[in-house]
Design a protein around this motif. Structure first.
Motif, mmCIF file in Angstrom:
data_model
loop_
_atom_site.group_PDB
_atom_site.id
_atom_site.type_symbol
_atom_site.label_atom_id
_atom_site.label_comp_id
_atom_site.label_asym_id
_atom_site.label_seq_id
_atom_site.Cartn_x
_atom_site.Cartn_y
_atom_site.Cartn_z
ATOM 1 N N LEU A 71 35.662 108.743 7.903
ATOM 2 C CA LEU A 71 36.048 109.705 8.949
ATOM 3 C C LEU A 71 37.246 109.276 9.784
ATOM 4 N N TYR A 72 37.529 107.983 9.794
ATOM 5 C CA TYR A 72 38.593 107.458 10.672
ATOM 6 C C TYR A 72 39.940 107.336 9.968
ATOM 7 N N CYS A 73 39.969 107.516 8.663
ATOM 8 C CA CYS A 73 41.134 107.076 7.895
ATOM 9 C C CYS A 73 42.088 108.215 7.530
ATOM 10 N N GLY A 74 43.364 107.961 7.737
ATOM 11 C CA GLY A 74 44.394 108.971 7.503
ATOM 12 C C GLY A 74 44.598 109.362 6.047
ATOM 13 N N LEU A 109 47.704 93.553 -3.524
ATOM 14 C CA LEU A 109 47.740 94.885 -4.133
ATOM 15 C C LEU A 109 46.667 95.734 -3.461
ATOM 16 N N GLN A 110 47.128 96.694 -2.672
ATOM 17 C CA GLN A 110 46.174 97.527 -1.925
ATOM 18 C C GLN A 110 46.337 98.985 -2.311
ATOM 19 N N SER A 111 45.216 99.696 -2.378
ATOM 20 C CA SER A 111 45.269 101.134 -2.658
ATOM 21 C C SER A 111 44.027 101.814 -2.111
ATOM 22 N N LEU A 163 37.856 93.214 1.422
ATOM 23 C CA LEU A 163 37.032 94.416 1.549
ATOM 24 C C LEU A 163 36.380 94.373 2.927
ATOM 25 N N ARG A 164 36.976 95.067 3.853
ATOM 26 C CA ARG A 164 36.388 95.033 5.199
ATOM 27 C C ARG A 164 34.984 95.640 5.167
ATOM 28 N N HIS A 165 34.067 95.013 5.880
ATOM 29 C CA HIS A 165 32.716 95.600 5.932
ATOM 30 C C HIS A 165 32.704 96.796 6.884
ATOM 31 N N GLU A 166 33.712 96.886 7.746
ATOM 32 C CA GLU A 166 33.938 97.991 8.711
ATOM 33 C C GLU A 166 33.017 97.940 9.923
ATOM 34 N N THR A 167 31.734 97.735 9.727
ATOM 35 C CA THR A 167 30.798 97.485 10.823
ATOM 36 C C THR A 167 29.539 96.899 10.190
ATOM 37 N N PHE A 204 36.602 94.224 10.285
ATOM 38 C CA PHE A 204 36.170 95.443 10.965
ATOM 39 C C PHE A 204 37.244 95.917 11.928
ATOM 40 N N MET A 205 37.084 97.141 12.388
ATOM 41 C CA MET A 205 38.007 97.687 13.382
ATOM 42 C C MET A 205 37.435 97.439 14.778
ATOM 43 N N VAL A 206 38.317 97.193 15.706
ATOM 44 C CA VAL A 206 37.905 96.965 17.093
ATOM 45 C C VAL A 206 38.118 98.267 17.863
ATOM 46 N N GLY A 234 41.417 94.507 13.309
ATOM 47 C CA GLY A 234 42.521 95.129 14.028
ATOM 48 C C GLY A 234 41.989 96.308 14.810
ATOM 49 N N PRO A 235 42.774 96.742 15.782
ATOM 50 C CA PRO A 235 42.312 97.860 16.612
ATOM 51 C C PRO A 235 42.194 99.155 15.807
ATOM 52 N N PHE A 236 41.170 99.937 16.090
ATOM 53 C CA PHE A 236 41.113 101.304 15.576
ATOM 54 C C PHE A 236 42.224 102.089 16.262
ATOM 55 N N ILE A 237 42.956 102.875 15.484
ATOM 56 C CA ILE A 237 44.013 103.740 16.020
ATOM 57 C C ILE A 237 43.767 105.136 15.459
ATOM 58 N N PRO A 238 43.589 106.132 16.313
ATOM 59 C CA PRO A 238 43.271 107.465 15.783
ATOM 60 C C PRO A 238 44.394 108.015 14.910
ATOM 61 N N GLU A 310 49.540 106.085 5.423
ATOM 62 C CA GLU A 310 49.370 106.173 6.871
ATOM 63 C C GLU A 310 47.889 106.237 7.213
ATOM 64 N N LEU A 311 47.302 105.070 7.449
ATOM 65 C CA LEU A 311 45.879 105.018 7.781
ATOM 66 C C LEU A 311 45.653 105.493 9.203
ATOM 67 N N TYR A 312 46.673 105.270 10.056
ATOM 68 C CA TYR A 312 46.579 105.625 11.477
ATOM 69 C C TYR A 312 47.968 106.045 11.941
ATOM 70 N N ASP A 313 48.036 106.670 13.130
ATOM 71 C CA ASP A 313 49.310 107.185 13.632
ATOM 72 C C ASP A 313 50.266 106.061 14.051
HETATM 73 N N1 5AD Z 1 42.816 102.627 12.543
HETATM 74 C C1 5AD Z 1 42.796 101.309 12.276
HETATM 75 N N2 5AD Z 1 42.435 100.795 11.101
HETATM 76 C C2 5AD Z 1 42.084 101.652 10.124
HETATM 77 N N3 5AD Z 1 41.673 101.443 8.874
HETATM 78 C C3 5AD Z 1 41.452 102.642 8.293
HETATM 79 N N4 5AD Z 1 41.708 103.637 9.164
HETATM 80 C C4 5AD Z 1 42.102 103.042 10.330
HETATM 81 C C5 5AD Z 1 42.476 103.522 11.605
HETATM 82 N N5 5AD Z 1 42.503 104.829 11.879
HETATM 83 C C6 5AD Z 1 41.424 100.106 8.334
HETATM 84 C C7 5AD Z 1 40.030 100.009 7.724
HETATM 85 C C8 5AD Z 1 40.308 99.704 6.268
HETATM 86 C C9 5AD Z 1 41.673 99.074 6.314
HETATM 87 C C10 5AD Z 1 42.436 99.126 5.043
HETATM 88 O O1 5AD Z 1 42.341 99.810 7.313
HETATM 89 O O2 5AD Z 1 39.327 98.932 8.331
HETATM 90 O O3 5AD Z 1 39.362 98.854 5.678
#
Ligand code: 5AD
Ligand code: FES
Length: 352
Positions: A71-74, A109-111, A163-167, A204-206, A234-238, A310-313
């Motif tokens: 849900l968080y990923c671009g 190599l990321q995808s 492979l981030r566990h994310e939470t 994980f994302m902060v 790293g920080p979560f970024i919407p 673009e995972l985030y803005d």
């Molecule tokens: N903000 C920050 N990090 C993100 N990721 C995915 N979407 C976002 C976001 N909106 C991170 C996830 C993923 C990694 C490749 O990027 O943690 O595992």
């Protein structure tokens, strides 16, 4: 700073372990003084193991096609505005060639989870990169696959897997992901990767939506027990095209605080100051290094596709050439007394 905080930080440094409640206390009662003390200790242990060297990883974002819908990923599959691309083998090899010239000795190599990249496609590619650049490490970051697939990619020569566990909180995981994604499966993947023999990275994302101090404490406990060789936080970024577009993003101070704590939990961990950290603050990556991180991961992808991954803005470095990023990072690290080195940058494991 109160005595309890001081005692916890002192004990963390010596024992590399606290209880879940203690981690939660450390997070809930974060203050500037505690952050400073943690950073001092983190920098000291990192210095003992890795000196002032900063390892660079050349990140090759080779496909933004993804079957997942986090849900968080671009680049989630529901984002119809995302302009999808897939690099050819030739493109990927040319990124490696440029990267090698620039002094990179690890290629990441990321995808997205792109079904096109089967083991039949990936194994020969990995073998090719390893034969062209035998002094380089190959890190994969391809999401969840079967144990058999992880084994085949490892046998083809891949050295590391991110492979981030994310939470680490299952209920939280379920609020960030669609029902078809499984927390247990993701955790199983991480265990498989480590057992197979990869240098394995979780993370994980902060400041992700719904995250609490208790959940962050669970992340720290997970890291303590899993003992990853790498840890990406790293920080979560919407992102504007996701359901979480109006959520607040994660902060610089909390992210750096957690970087210091993670350094003390796993002293030898390879810990990146992420691009997301550089995105939320102009000197975020420098601050990350000064909090105990020892890795940076500039982009090696062709400039033509950078904006599309673009995972985030507002992601940084989407307009720069690889050489510019590499130079920029070297200067940034020198400005704080650290040196980007030409080295595979393997983990210097103290205890296993
Ligand atoms: N903000 C920050 N990090 C993100 N990721 C995915 N979407 C976002 C976001 N909106 C991170 C996830 C993923 C990694 C490749 O990027 O943690 O595992
Ligand atoms: Fe890319 Fe500075 S790291 S321009």
């Amino acid at each position: 700073m109160n005595e309890r905080l001081k005692e916890l930080i002192g004990r963390l440094e010596i024992k590399h372990s606290l209880s879940l409640e203690e981690y939660e206390y450390l997070i809930e009662n974060r203050c500037e003084e505690a952050a400073k003390l943690l950073a001092e200790k983190a920098v000291r242990v990192r210095q003992e193991i890795y000196g002032r060297d900063v390892y660079v990883r050349g990140l090759i974002e080779f496909s933004n096609i993804c079957k997942n819908d986090c849900l968080y990923c671009g680049i989630r599959r529901s984002n119809k505005d995302c302009d999808r691309y897939r690099l050819s083998e030739e493109d990927i090899l040319s990124c490696c060639e440029q990267g090698y010239e620039l002094g990179f000795r690890t290629f990441v190599l990321q995808s997205g989870e792109d079904g096109y990249f089967t083991d039949e496609i990936l194994c020969p590619l990995i073998r090719k990169i390893k034969s062209l650049y035998p002094d380089c490490a190959v890190t994969l970051s391809l999401g969840e696959r079967s144990r058999e697939s992880y084994q085949r990619l490892f046998d083809a020569g891949a050295d590391r897997y991110l492979l981030r566990h994310e939470t680490a909180d299952k209920a939280h995981y379920e609020r960030l992901h669609p029902a078809e994604m499984s927390f247990d499966h993701r955790m199983q993947c991480l265990r498989d990767l480590k057992e197979i023999g990869y240098q394995t990275g979780c993370g994980f994302m902060v400041g992700s939506p719904f995250q609490t101090a208790h959940m962050l404490a669970e992340d720290l406990k997970f890291i303590e027990t899993f003992r990853p060789q790498m840890c990406g936080i790293g920080p979560f970024i919407p992102h504007k095209a996701t359901p979480f577009k109006d959520e607040p993003g994660g902060g610089l101070e909390l992210t750096c605080y957690l970087l210091s704590i993670i350094r003390l939990i796993v002293p030898d961990v390879l810990l990146p100051a992420t691009t997301a950290l550089g995105t939320i603050h102009p000197t975020g990556r420098e601050k990350g290094i000064l909090s105990g991180a020892n890795v940076v991961m500039p982009n090696l992808s062709p400039v033509s596709v950078r904006k599309k991954y673009e995972l985030y803005d507002n992601k940084i470095c989407t307009g720069e050439e690889s050489a510019e990023c590499r130079n920029c990072l070297s200067l940034r690290m020198e400005s704080i007394g650290y040196h980007v080195v030409t080295d595979r940058g393997d983990v210097k494991r103290l205890l296993t």
